[in-house]
Design a protein around this motif. Structure first.
Motif, mmCIF file in Angstrom:
data_model
loop_
_atom_site.group_PDB
_atom_site.id
_atom_site.type_symbol
_atom_site.label_atom_id
_atom_site.label_comp_id
_atom_site.label_asym_id
_atom_site.label_seq_id
_atom_site.Cartn_x
_atom_site.Cartn_y
_atom_site.Cartn_z
ATOM 1 N N LEU A 14 0.949 -1.230 0.089
ATOM 2 C CA LEU A 14 -0.234 -0.089 0.046
ATOM 3 C C LEU A 14 0.838 1.153 -0.052
ATOM 4 N N SER A 47 -5.932 -5.729 3.506
ATOM 5 C CA SER A 47 -7.236 -6.034 3.044
ATOM 6 C C SER A 47 -8.016 -4.914 2.059
ATOM 7 N N TRP A 48 -8.482 -5.075 1.237
ATOM 8 C CA TRP A 48 -9.364 -4.281 0.377
ATOM 9 C C TRP A 48 -10.516 -4.766 -0.288
ATOM 10 N N GLN A 50 -13.686 -3.487 -3.455
ATOM 11 C CA GLN A 50 -14.409 -2.558 -4.320
ATOM 12 C C GLN A 50 -15.600 -3.099 -4.865
ATOM 13 N N LEU A 148 -5.038 -0.598 -6.064
ATOM 14 C CA LEU A 148 -5.303 0.226 -5.040
ATOM 15 C C LEU A 148 -5.352 1.732 -5.139
ATOM 16 N N ASN A 386 -7.388 5.067 0.670
ATOM 17 C CA ASN A 386 -7.885 4.743 1.730
ATOM 18 C C ASN A 386 -9.410 4.231 1.526
ATOM 19 N N SER A 387 -10.226 5.511 1.336
ATOM 20 C CA SER A 387 -11.555 5.511 1.220
ATOM 21 C C SER A 387 -11.857 6.441 -0.123
ATOM 22 N N MET A 412 -14.938 2.086 -2.726
ATOM 23 C CA MET A 412 -13.281 1.353 -2.382
ATOM 24 C C MET A 412 -13.018 1.651 -0.948
ATOM 25 N N ILE A 413 -12.848 0.753 -0.055
ATOM 26 C CA ILE A 413 -12.135 0.887 1.103
ATOM 27 C C ILE A 413 -10.750 -0.291 1.299
ATOM 28 N N TYR A 414 -9.607 0.295 1.850
ATOM 29 C CA TYR A 414 -8.785 -0.670 2.227
ATOM 30 C C TYR A 414 -8.260 -0.106 3.304
#
Length: 415
Positions: A14, A47-48, A50, A148, A386-387, A412-414
Motif C-alpha cells: 500500500l 485487505s481491500w 471494491q 489500490l 484508503n476510502s 472502495m475501502i482498504y
C-alpha cells in the motif's frame, strides 16, 4: 538499524513510495505484527474491497440495465525474518456478480485463488532475485498497475496484455530479477507459459475443427513445442525526479500530489511459438508473440491548497500472431492510451476531488479498422486512496459496431 526497520515498515503493497501514504491523513502504516522486540522480524496484513454499481443502456430485453458486483476482494500478506529474505502471499476474488455467484459458494467465480505467491532473496541493497507466482511484469507501467490507487475507475484493459493467455490473472510462474542502477529501475523475468489459455475451447483432439486462416494462442499444445513453454519479459523506467520504490512490483496510479515524479519507461513481452496459425491446408505454423511499449508518467503538486496533476501516456505494439483476435480485447495491432487527472484545490486535507479523462485508440489488423474508448469521471477521496468513491462514464466503439456506453459507481475501502 533504525533506518532499515523504517524502510521495512513503509515498504509494503500500500505504500510503494517512501513517505507516500496513499494521500490519507489517517493512514499510519497499516497492520504490522512484530515477531521480535525490535520489529526486524514481522509480517504485514492488508485487505481491500471494491464494489460496483454499473448502468449499461444497450442490453437485451431480458437483461437488467443496472447491475451490482464485487469488483475485487483481496488480502495480501508479506513477511521478513531479516532484510535478506521476503515471502509474499496475495489471494482473493474478482468480479463476483449475480450471473456467476454460486448458490453454495463453491462455484469457480466464488472461490478465492492465489494472485501472487513468491519468495525473494536480496542481492545487496539495490538488487534482488525471486521466484514463484509473481507480478514483476514487462511491457508497461499499466501492466504492473496496483489495483489500490488506479486514478481511473479501473486499469486500461488492453494494457494487461497477457491475462488468461500465458498467465494466471496477470501473474506468471517463474523467476525474476529486479533492482536499480542509480535512477534507472529494472525488472526482468523468465516464466512458465500456461497451457490452459482462453483459447482452450479449441478441440485439440479434432484438427478438423480448426479454421483455416485463424490464429490461436495455444502454441505448446497445438505445436507440441517445448519452445512455447517459456516466455520472457522486462520493464525499465528512468526516474528523473523523485525516486519511486521498487520494493514490491505494484505501480502507483496517482500520488495525489504527494510526490513529484516524472518517469519514462519501456518494456517487452516475448513468447516464442506462443500462437499457432492454421494454413489453408490445415497445417499448423508457429507464430512468435511479441509485445512492446514505451510510456511516460508525471505526477506532481501544482499551485496551492493541495492541487495536483497526474498524467500518463503510452504506445503499445501488440503482435499475437497474424491477424490474431480474441474477444475484442487481445488483438494484433497497435494502441495509444493516455489519461490525465487534476486534484482540485481544497483547504480540507481529508476530502479531495479529482476529475479525469482517458482515451484509448487501437488499430486492429484483422478488421483493418480502429477501436476507441473514451472515459470521463471523478474521484472523491475521503481519506486518500484508503476510502474513495469513483463515478465514471465510458464509451467504447469497435470498428463498425454500435458504440457501447457504461456509467459505473465504485465504492472502495482498504485497510
Amino acid at each position: 538499524m533504525k533506518k532499515l526497520i523504517l524502510l521495512l515498515f513503509l515498504g509494503c503493497f500500500l505504500v510503494p513510495y517512501l513517505g507516500f501514504s496513499q494521500g490519507s491523513p489517517d493512514y499510519t502504516g497499516g497492520l504490522k505484527v512484530k515477531l521480535n522486540e525490535d520489529g526486524s522480524k514481522y509480517f504485514r496484513i492488508i485487505s481491500w474491497g471494491q464494489f460496483w454499481a454499473r448502468y449499461q443502456d444497450e442490453v437485451p430485453d431480458d437483461v437488467s440495465k443496472t447491475n451490482f458486483s464485487i469488483r475485487r476482494a483481496r488480502i495480501l500478506t508479506f513477511s521478513q525474518i531479516n532484510k535478506d529474505f521476503l515471502i509474499l502471499t496475495h489471494f482473493g476474488l474478482n468480479s463476483l456478480n449475480g450471473d456467476n455467484q454460486s448458490p453454495t459458494g463453491k462455484g469457480d467465480s466464488s472461490q478465492l485463488f492465489f494472485h501472487d505467491f513468491w519468495l525473494q532473496y536480496s542481492l545487496g541493497e539495490k538488487h534482488a532475485i525471486g521466484g514463484g507466482l509473481h507480478y514483476w511484469n514487462g511491457i508497461s507501467r499499466l501492466n504492473n498497475q496496483s489495483t489500490l490507487n488506479i486514478m481511473t475507475l479501473d486499469n486500461n484493459r488492453q494494457s494487461w496484455a497477457t491475462i488468461g493467455l500465458s498467465d494466471q490473472f496477470a501473474r506468471h510462474i517463474g523467476v525474476y530479477l529486479k533492482g536499480s542502477f542509480g535512477k534507472l529501475q529494472y525488472r526482468v523475468s523468465v516464466n512458465e507459459s500456461g497451457k490452459n489459455t482462453l483459447d482452450s475451447a479449441i478441440d485439440l483432439a479434432n484438427p478438423d475443427t480448426f479454421i483455416a486462416g485463424d490464429t490461436y494462442y495455444a502454441g505448446r499444445d497445438l505445436l507440441g513445442s517445448k519452445d512455447a513453454g517459456k516466455n520472457f519479459a522486462g520493464y525499465f523506467d528512468y526516474n528523473f525526479l523523485d525516486q519511486e520504490s521498487n520494493f514490491l512490483p505494484y505501480k502507483v496510479g496517482s500520488y495525489l500530489g504527494g510526490k513529484k515524479v516524472f518517469n519514462v519507461g519501456a518494456g517487452f513481452f516475448y513468447h516464442p511459438d506462443g500462437s499457432v496459425l492454421v494454413n489453408d491446408d490445415l497445417t499448423l505454423e508457429g507464430q512468435d508473440v511479441a509485445i512492446f511499449a514505451v510510456d511516460a508518467f508525471y505526477d506532481a503538486p501544482i499551485g496551492k491548497n493541495g492541487s495536483a496533476i497526474t498524467a500518463y501516456a503510452s504506445y503499445q505494439n501488440n503482435d499475437y500472431g497474424d491477424n490474431f483476435t480474441l474477444g475484442q480485447t487481445y488483438e494484433t495491432g497497435s494502441m495509444v492510451y493516455s489519461h490525465v487527472g487534476y486534484v482540485i484545490p481544497n483547504d480540507n486535507k481529508k476530502i479531495k476531488f479529482q476529475p479525469y479523462g482517458s482515451f484509448n485508440l487501437r488499430s486492429i489488423d484483422l478488421i483493418d479498422d480502429n477501436a476507441t474508448t473514451f472515459g470521463v469521471g471523478a474521484n472523491a477521496y475521503f481519506s486518500g486512496h484508503n476510502s474513495k468513491l469513483t463515478l465514471e462514464y465510458l464509451n467504447t466503439k469497435y470498428g463498425d459496431n454500435d458504440a457501447q456506453s457504461f456509467v459505473t459507481l465504485q465504492a472502495m475501502i482498504y485497510l
